[in-house]
Motif scaffolding. Structure first.
Motif, PDB file in Angstrom:
ATOM      1  N   SER A  55       4.208  -1.300  -9.134  1.00 54.41           N
ATOM      2  CA  SER A  55       3.211  -2.065  -8.369  1.00 54.41           C
ATOM      3  C   SER A  55       3.719  -2.009  -6.894  1.00 54.41           C
ATOM      4  CB  SER A  55       3.144  -3.126  -8.856  1.00 54.41           C
ATOM      5  OG  SER A  55       2.627  -3.377 -10.066  1.00 54.41           O
ATOM      6  N   VAL A  56       5.152  -2.265  -6.780  1.00 50.37           N
ATOM      7  CA  VAL A  56       5.798  -2.354  -5.532  1.00 50.37           C
ATOM      8  C   VAL A  56       5.384  -1.072  -4.770  1.00 50.37           C
ATOM      9  CG1 VAL A  56       8.039  -2.316  -4.213  1.00 50.37           C
ATOM     10  CG2 VAL A  56       7.580  -3.910  -6.107  1.00 50.37           C
ATOM     11  N   HIS A  57       5.620   0.096  -5.497  1.00 55.46           N
ATOM     12  CA  HIS A  57       5.164   1.563  -4.791  1.00 55.46           C
ATOM     13  C   HIS A  57       3.734   1.614  -4.580  1.00 55.46           C
ATOM     14  CE1 HIS A  57       3.702   5.675  -5.230  1.00 55.46           C
ATOM     15  NE2 HIS A  57       5.115   5.857  -4.654  1.00 55.46           N
ATOM     16  N   ASP A  58       2.762   0.995  -5.291  1.00 58.87           N
ATOM     17  CA  ASP A  58       1.407   1.114  -5.004  1.00 58.87           C
ATOM     18  C   ASP A  58       1.050   0.497  -3.847  1.00 58.87           C
ATOM     19  OD1 ASP A  58       1.255   2.664  -7.145  1.00 58.87           O
ATOM     20  OD2 ASP A  58       0.375   1.532  -8.455  1.00 58.87           O
TER      21      ASP A  58
ATOM     22  N   VAL B 258       2.998  -0.427  -0.859  1.00 56.98           N
ATOM     23  CA  VAL B 258       3.557   0.056   0.030  1.00 56.98           C
ATOM     24  C   VAL B 258       3.051   1.334   0.614  1.00 56.98           C
ATOM     25  CG1 VAL B 258       5.806   0.668   1.143  1.00 56.98           C
ATOM     26  CG2 VAL B 258       5.731  -1.240  -0.525  1.00 56.98           C
ATOM     27  N   LYS B 259       2.621   2.168  -0.630  1.00 49.72           N
ATOM     28  CA  LYS B 259       1.772   3.371  -0.429  1.00 49.72           C
ATOM     29  C   LYS B 259       0.381   3.030   0.193  1.00 49.72           C
ATOM     30  CE  LYS B 259       0.938   7.948  -2.363  1.00 49.72           C
ATOM     31  NZ  LYS B 259       0.804   8.646  -3.386  1.00 49.72           N
ATOM     32  N   ALA B 260      -0.196   1.948  -0.237  1.00 52.51           N
ATOM     33  CA  ALA B 260      -1.456   1.852   0.411  1.00 52.51           C
ATOM     34  C   ALA B 260      -1.448   1.353   1.745  1.00 52.51           C
ATOM     35  CB  ALA B 260      -2.175   0.954  -0.548  1.00 52.51           C
ATOM     36  N   MET B 261      -0.261   0.623   2.110  1.00 53.69           N
ATOM     37  CA  MET B 261      -0.122   0.278   3.481  1.00 53.69           C
ATOM     38  C   MET B 261       0.126   1.279   4.431  1.00 53.69           C
ATOM     39  SD  MET B 261       1.936  -3.233   2.684  1.00 53.69           S
ATOM     40  CE  MET B 261       2.389  -3.599   4.461  1.00 53.69           C
ATOM     41  N   ARG B 262       0.916   2.303   3.566  1.00 51.86           N
ATOM     42  CA  ARG B 262       1.406   3.409   4.329  1.00 51.86           C
ATOM     43  C   ARG B 262       0.395   4.351   4.745  1.00 51.86           C
ATOM     44  NH1 ARG B 262       4.911   4.385   8.142  1.00 51.86           N
ATOM     45  NH2 ARG B 262       2.595   4.476   8.992  1.00 51.86           N
ATOM     46  N   GLN B 263      -0.463   4.418   3.712  1.00 51.76           N
ATOM     47  CA  GLN B 263      -1.897   5.421   3.962  1.00 51.76           C
ATOM     48  C   GLN B 263      -2.686   4.916   4.870  1.00 51.76           C
ATOM     49  OE1 GLN B 263      -2.797   6.252  -0.181  1.00 51.76           O
ATOM     50  NE2 GLN B 263      -1.789   8.061  -0.287  1.00 51.76           N
TER      51      GLN B 263
ATOM     52  N   ASN C 291      13.416  -0.665  -7.619  1.00 48.89           N
ATOM     53  CA  ASN C 291      12.434  -1.131  -6.472  1.00 48.89           C
ATOM     54  C   ASN C 291      12.769  -0.596  -5.123  1.00 48.89           C
ATOM     55  OD1 ASN C 291      10.587  -2.957  -7.821  1.00 48.89           O
ATOM     56  ND2 ASN C 291      12.663  -4.255  -8.333  1.00 48.89           N
ATOM     57  N   ALA C 292      13.932  -0.259  -4.751  1.00 45.64           N
ATOM     58  CA  ALA C 292      14.373   0.240  -3.581  1.00 45.64           C
ATOM     59  C   ALA C 292      13.761   1.638  -3.539  1.00 45.64           C
ATOM     60  CB  ALA C 292      15.879   0.360  -3.355  1.00 45.64           C
ATOM     61  N   ILE C 293      13.972   2.394  -4.647  1.00 48.62           N
ATOM     62  CA  ILE C 293      13.164   4.049  -4.335  1.00 48.62           C
ATOM     63  C   ILE C 293      11.905   3.878  -4.488  1.00 48.62           C
ATOM     64  CG2 ILE C 293      13.117   6.021  -5.759  1.00 48.62           C
ATOM     65  CD1 ILE C 293      15.926   5.510  -6.884  1.00 48.62           C
ATOM     66  N   ALA C 294      11.342   2.933  -5.341  1.00 52.52           N
ATOM     67  CA  ALA C 294       9.719   2.677  -5.101  1.00 52.52           C
ATOM     68  C   ALA C 294       9.265   2.590  -3.804  1.00 52.52           C
ATOM     69  CB  ALA C 294       9.252   1.611  -5.848  1.00 52.52           C
TER      70      ALA C 294
ATOM     71  N   ALA D  64       7.151   5.600  -1.403  1.00 48.25           N
ATOM     72  CA  ALA D  64       5.954   5.172  -1.154  1.00 48.25           C
ATOM     73  C   ALA D  64       5.645   5.393   0.385  1.00 48.25           C
ATOM     74  CB  ALA D  64       5.689   3.482  -1.286  1.00 48.25           C
ATOM     75  N   GLY D  65       6.780   5.850   1.093  1.00 49.84           N
ATOM     76  CA  GLY D  65       6.659   6.225   2.472  1.00 49.84           C
ATOM     77  C   GLY D  65       7.081   5.056   3.477  1.00 49.84           C
ATOM     78  N   ALA D  66       7.554   4.262   3.168  1.00 51.75           N
ATOM     79  CA  ALA D  66       8.214   3.042   3.816  1.00 51.75           C
ATOM     80  C   ALA D  66       9.294   3.527   5.317  1.00 51.75           C
ATOM     81  CB  ALA D  66       8.900   1.853   3.253  1.00 51.75           C
ATOM     82  N   THR D  67       9.023   2.850   6.210  1.00 53.23           N
ATOM     83  CA  THR D  67       9.975   3.339   7.327  1.00 53.23           C
ATOM     84  C   THR D  67      11.241   2.843   6.929  1.00 53.23           C
ATOM     85  OG1 THR D  67       7.879   2.969   8.896  1.00 53.23           O
ATOM     86  CG2 THR D  67       9.915   3.270  10.143  1.00 53.23           C
ATOM     87  N   GLU D  68      11.401   1.553   6.722  1.00 56.35           N
ATOM     88  CA  GLU D  68      12.857   1.014   6.439  1.00 56.35           C
ATOM     89  C   GLU D  68      12.489  -0.283   5.447  1.00 56.35           C
ATOM     90  OE1 GLU D  68      14.402  -0.322  10.009  1.00 56.35           O
ATOM     91  OE2 GLU D  68      12.724  -1.722  10.591  1.00 56.35           O
TER      92      GLU D  68
END
Ligand code: FMN
Length: 315
Positions: free
Chosen positions: A118-121, A123-128, A153-156, A160-164
């Motif tokens: 869920s964490v991944h999804d 952040v990914k939606a925000m990134r996209q 969680n950190a890897i997720a 997901a493409g986070a900047t930091e």
């Protein structure tokens, strides 16, 4: 080295950000969270929480501000992230650390750390949703009930493409109790190719140095320490002398007076008192004053007490 002011709901509002960024060379300030449930929020919600958006996302002294969102629904987080950016936020941050029961019950905040996917999804939606030249960041704790999923969680967040990624080095169950487990941040910093920001239990310049030594991080985030010693970031970055009690009292007085002359909202006395709860750690004098202030309900009354304390100091 970068020093970032942590988001602190109920304490660090625009007025506090203005005051702290005037006296400290902060690199970035993060807002209190905007609660995202299931809709695209109107612009006024963002502007209320982050009036700096009307100033190109900067405090009056020119420090960039980043809006933080807290929510659980990926598409909706994406839409609101884009809105924050379009309004002028310097990047947008996702909160995965809030321990509040009401937020966790509705599946937002730290509770999500039990579900790295869920964490991944989110952040990914925000990134996209956000154009790639703008930062999309996340702030996590080490876990919910325990720390077993800290790396997942950190890897997720990274995948997901986070900047930091900012890490408050405690689980939700650890609350705010010392110590902060900085060594977990070290492991993440070694594993992820994106910048990792270390957060937790930095109260003075020595703590900052130790945190950087242990974690190897180039960026730190300071929360309670930043309001318990108002010029903490300056002491860390330039070696400035820590504020005396008289200087801090003067700053608090100017904060309360500015509020009094400005918006006059009735939640301010609670914020001022909240500030005092962290001052005790740095200044023994704050304790007596705090006990005295507890009975007062309005900003006017608080200003009068602070003015009297200042007169006493001058005598
Ligand atoms: C009163 C209070 C409010 C907070 N509000 C937020 C928030 O809105 N968003 C967030 O990500 N973290 C929030 N936090 C967590 C802080 O950003 C920070 O991670 C935590 O205080 C640890 O850092 P410190 O030891 O430097 O205080 C809050 C903490 C406190 C004490």
């Amino acid at each position: 080295m970068r020093v970032i002011l942590a988001p602190m709901e109920g304490v660090v509002d625009a007025l506090m950000r203005d005051i702290l960024s005037t006296i400290n060379p902060y690199d970035l300030l993060v807002t209190e969270f905007v609660r995202v449930v299931d809709q695209l929020l109107p612009e006024k919600v963002f502007l209320k929480l982050c009036p700096e958006l009307l100033n190109n996302g900067n405090t009056p002294s020119g420090t960039p501000v980043r809006v933080q969102l807290l929510g659980q629904e990926p598409q909706c987080m994406g839409e609101n992230a884009l809105r924050a950016i379009e309004l002028g936020s310097h990047g947008v941050d996702a909160n995965f650390g809030c321990p509040a029961k009401i937020v966790n019950r509705s599946k937002g905040g730290a509770v999500l750390l039990q579900y790295p996917e869920s964490v991944h999804d989110i952040v990914k939606a925000m990134r996209q949703a956000v154009p790639k030249e703008h930062a999309v960041t996340a702030k996590i704790r080490l876990g919910y009930e325990d720390k077993s999923l800290f790396m997942e969680n950190a890897i997720a967040v990274y995948e997901a493409g986070a900047t930091e990624l900012a890490i408050h080095a405690r689980s939700k169950v650890d609350g705010y109790k010392p110590p902060a487990y900085w060594e977990y941040i070290t492991e993440v910093r070694k594993r992820l190719p994106i910048p990792v920001i270390a957060n937790g239990e930095i109260w003075n310049r020595d703590d900052a140095k130790r945190c950087i030594d242990v974690t190897g991080c180039d960026s730190i985030m300071i929360g309670r320490g930043a309001i318990s010693l108002p010029n903490l970031a300056d002491t860390i970055k330039t070696g400035a002398t820590p504020y005396t009690w008289a200087q801090t009292l003067g700053l608090m007085l100017s904060y309360t007076q500015r509020e009094l002359n400005g918006r006059k909202s009735d939640y301010y006395p609670a914020r001022i008192k909240q500030w005092f709860t962290y001052l005790n750690r740095q200044y023994p004098e704050a304790d007596t004053l705090f006990r005295e202030l507890r009975v007062f309900k309005t900003t006017e009354e608080i200003v009068a007490v602070l003015e009297a304390a200042q007169r006493n100091l001058a005598d």
